[in-house]
Scaffold this motif. Sequence first.
Motif, PDB file in Angstrom:
ATOM      1  N   GLY A 146       0.798  -1.225   0.000  1.00  0.00           N
ATOM      2  CA  GLY A 146       0.000   0.000   0.000  1.00  0.00           C
ATOM      3  C   GLY A 146       0.829   1.272   0.000  1.00  0.00           C
ATOM      4  O   GLY A 146       0.287   2.379  -0.017  1.00  0.00           O
ATOM      5  N   GLY A 148       2.662   2.495  -2.348  1.00  0.00           N
ATOM      6  CA  GLY A 148       2.606   3.208  -3.631  1.00  0.00           C
ATOM      7  C   GLY A 148       3.635   2.710  -4.631  1.00  0.00           C
ATOM      8  O   GLY A 148       3.875   3.362  -5.657  1.00  0.00           O
ATOM      9  N   LYS A 149       4.217   1.547  -4.383  1.00  0.00           N
ATOM     10  CA  LYS A 149       5.258   0.995  -5.266  1.00  0.00           C
ATOM     11  C   LYS A 149       4.736   0.800  -6.689  1.00  0.00           C
ATOM     12  O   LYS A 149       5.351   1.246  -7.660  1.00  0.00           O
ATOM     13  CB  LYS A 149       5.771  -0.368  -4.729  1.00  0.00           C
ATOM     14  CG  LYS A 149       6.303  -0.337  -3.323  1.00  0.00           C
ATOM     15  CD  LYS A 149       6.771  -1.698  -2.866  1.00  0.00           C
ATOM     16  CE  LYS A 149       5.701  -2.779  -2.820  1.00  0.00           C
ATOM     17  NZ  LYS A 149       4.656  -2.559  -1.806  1.00  0.00           N
ATOM     18  N   THR A 150       3.602   0.105  -6.803  1.00  0.00           N
ATOM     19  CA  THR A 150       3.068  -0.203  -8.128  1.00  0.00           C
ATOM     20  C   THR A 150       2.677   1.074  -8.860  1.00  0.00           C
ATOM     21  O   THR A 150       2.983   1.242 -10.057  1.00  0.00           O
ATOM     22  CB  THR A 150       1.819  -1.115  -8.013  1.00  0.00           C
ATOM     23  OG1 THR A 150       2.139  -2.194  -7.147  1.00  0.00           O
ATOM     24  CG2 THR A 150       1.375  -1.639  -9.356  1.00  0.00           C
ATOM     25  N   THR A 151       2.023   1.979  -8.135  1.00  0.00           N
ATOM     26  CA  THR A 151       1.576   3.235  -8.744  1.00  0.00           C
ATOM     27  C   THR A 151       2.762   3.985  -9.341  1.00  0.00           C
ATOM     28  O   THR A 151       2.723   4.418 -10.503  1.00  0.00           O
ATOM     29  CB  THR A 151       0.883   4.113  -7.672  1.00  0.00           C
ATOM     30  OG1 THR A 151      -0.139   3.340  -7.049  1.00  0.00           O
ATOM     31  CG2 THR A 151       0.299   5.368  -8.276  1.00  0.00           C
TER      32      THR A 151
HETATM   33  N1  LIG Z   1       1.710   9.196  -3.669  1.00  0.00           N
HETATM   34  C1  LIG Z   1       0.490   8.753  -3.373  1.00  0.00           C
HETATM   35  N2  LIG Z   1      -0.392   9.547  -2.739  1.00  0.00           N
HETATM   36  C2  LIG Z   1      -1.619   9.115  -2.405  1.00  0.00           C
HETATM   37  N3  LIG Z   1      -2.078   7.876  -2.691  1.00  0.00           N
HETATM   38  C3  LIG Z   1      -1.241   7.050  -3.331  1.00  0.00           C
HETATM   39  C4  LIG Z   1       0.073   7.428  -3.706  1.00  0.00           C
HETATM   40  N4  LIG Z   1       0.673   6.374  -4.309  1.00  0.00           N
HETATM   41  C5  LIG Z   1      -0.237   5.407  -4.314  1.00  0.00           C
HETATM   42  N5  LIG Z   1      -1.386   5.796  -3.750  1.00  0.00           N
HETATM   43  C6  LIG Z   1      -2.587   4.988  -3.572  1.00  0.00           C
HETATM   44  O1  LIG Z   1      -2.290   4.009  -2.568  1.00  0.00           O
HETATM   45  C7  LIG Z   1      -2.878   2.763  -2.889  1.00  0.00           C
HETATM   46  C8  LIG Z   1      -1.805   1.671  -2.914  1.00  0.00           C
HETATM   47  O2  LIG Z   1      -0.898   1.955  -3.963  1.00  0.00           O
HETATM   48  P1  LIG Z   1      -0.089   0.805  -4.662  1.00  0.00           P
HETATM   49  O3  LIG Z   1       0.714   1.445  -5.749  1.00  0.00           O
HETATM   50  O4  LIG Z   1      -0.985  -0.319  -5.060  1.00  0.00           O
HETATM   51  O5  LIG Z   1       0.873   0.342  -3.475  1.00  0.00           O
HETATM   52  P2  LIG Z   1       1.828  -0.933  -3.371  1.00  0.00           P
HETATM   53  O6  LIG Z   1       2.156  -1.389  -4.756  1.00  0.00           O
HETATM   54  O7  LIG Z   1       3.039  -0.429  -2.630  1.00  0.00           O
HETATM   55  O8  LIG Z   1       1.064  -1.954  -2.591  1.00  0.00           O
HETATM   56  C9  LIG Z   1      -3.583   2.946  -4.230  1.00  0.00           C
HETATM   57  O9  LIG Z   1      -4.944   3.174  -3.979  1.00  0.00           O
HETATM   58  C10 LIG Z   1      -2.942   4.191  -4.813  1.00  0.00           C
HETATM   59  O10 LIG Z   1      -3.837   4.903  -5.630  1.00  0.00           O
END
Ligand SMILES: Nc1ncnc2c1ncn2[C@@H]1O[C@H](COP(=O)(O)OP(=O)(O)O)[C@@H](O)[C@H]1O
Length: 199
Positions: free
Chosen positions: A75, A77-80
């Motif tokens: 959670g 934000g790695k994937t994002t």
């Molecule tokens: N910089 C950010 N600010 C706010 N929300 C974010 C940010 N990066 C990611 N998110 C949100 O956080 C959630 C988890 O992101 P995700 O990329 O799936 O994390 P991970 O891959 O680390 O588990 C998603 O709903 C995404 O939209």
Amino acid sequence: MSLEYQKPLCLLTPFPWGAVTPCRDDIRQLRALSLHRATNVTYQSHHVSRSKRGQVMGQRGGFRGCTIWFTGLSGAGKTTISFALEELLVSKGLPAYGLDGDNVRHGLNKNLGFSPEDREENIRRVAEVAKLFADSGVIALCSFVSPYAKDREKARKVQEDIGLPFFECFIDTPLEICEQRDTKGLYKKARAGEIKGRD
Ligand SMILES: Nc1ncnc2c1ncn2[C@@H]1O[C@H](COP(=O)(O)OP(=O)(O)O)[C@@H](O)[C@H]1O
Ligand SMILES: Nc1ncnc2c1ncn2[C@@H]1O[C@H](COP(=O)(O)OS(=O)(=O)O)[C@@H](OP(=O)(O)O)[C@H]1O
């Protein structure tokens, strides 16, 4: 090269009906053996250099192969970030590919769980895949929880040993924020005791 064990597989736990199941120490030994099973294999050199590959990869010429490794909590934000960067790089004519924990665990690593040993093997395999991508001239974007520094260091070594740059990027989102996001409901399950770190 011969691979012999100093310690015999002596810790087999008998089931009441006579079958045996390997205990954790045995599994570690078996895994170590399976990681180095092939003998009499000789590394074969390619005929195409990195700079030649670089000339035909992407629209920007030049060798760009490297690995950018995103680590952090679920959670965070790695994937994002990784997928946004992949999009940006590709839009600029730079070859990039996102290797993501959830996705890789649907294919190559679908036989792995979340025990420390399985996470180690997960990262080891991904590091090898990223090395191949990077060596081919692609920017490999890896997004994995990868909680253990020793596994990330091994991943770095795999790349740097053959002259490929490796950048580790810690997505430093606090646990409270990740837990608030809880997009997959994993924190809720963990708090409820439904999953543990190994599940
Ligand atoms: N910089 C950010 N600010 C706010 N929300 C974010 C940010 N990066 C990611 N998110 C949100 O956080 C959630 C988890 O992101 P995700 O990329 O799936 O994390 P991970 O891959 O680390 O588990 C998603 O709903 C995404 O939209
Ligand atoms: N117990 C447990 N611990 C951590 N993660 C779990 C677990 N169970 C399932 N998931 C889901 O698997 C994703 C993490 O896989 P990774 O391959 O990145 O994990 S690791 O690097 O091997 O630790 C992780 O993805 P992200 O949330 O994107 O990080 C989860 O969706």
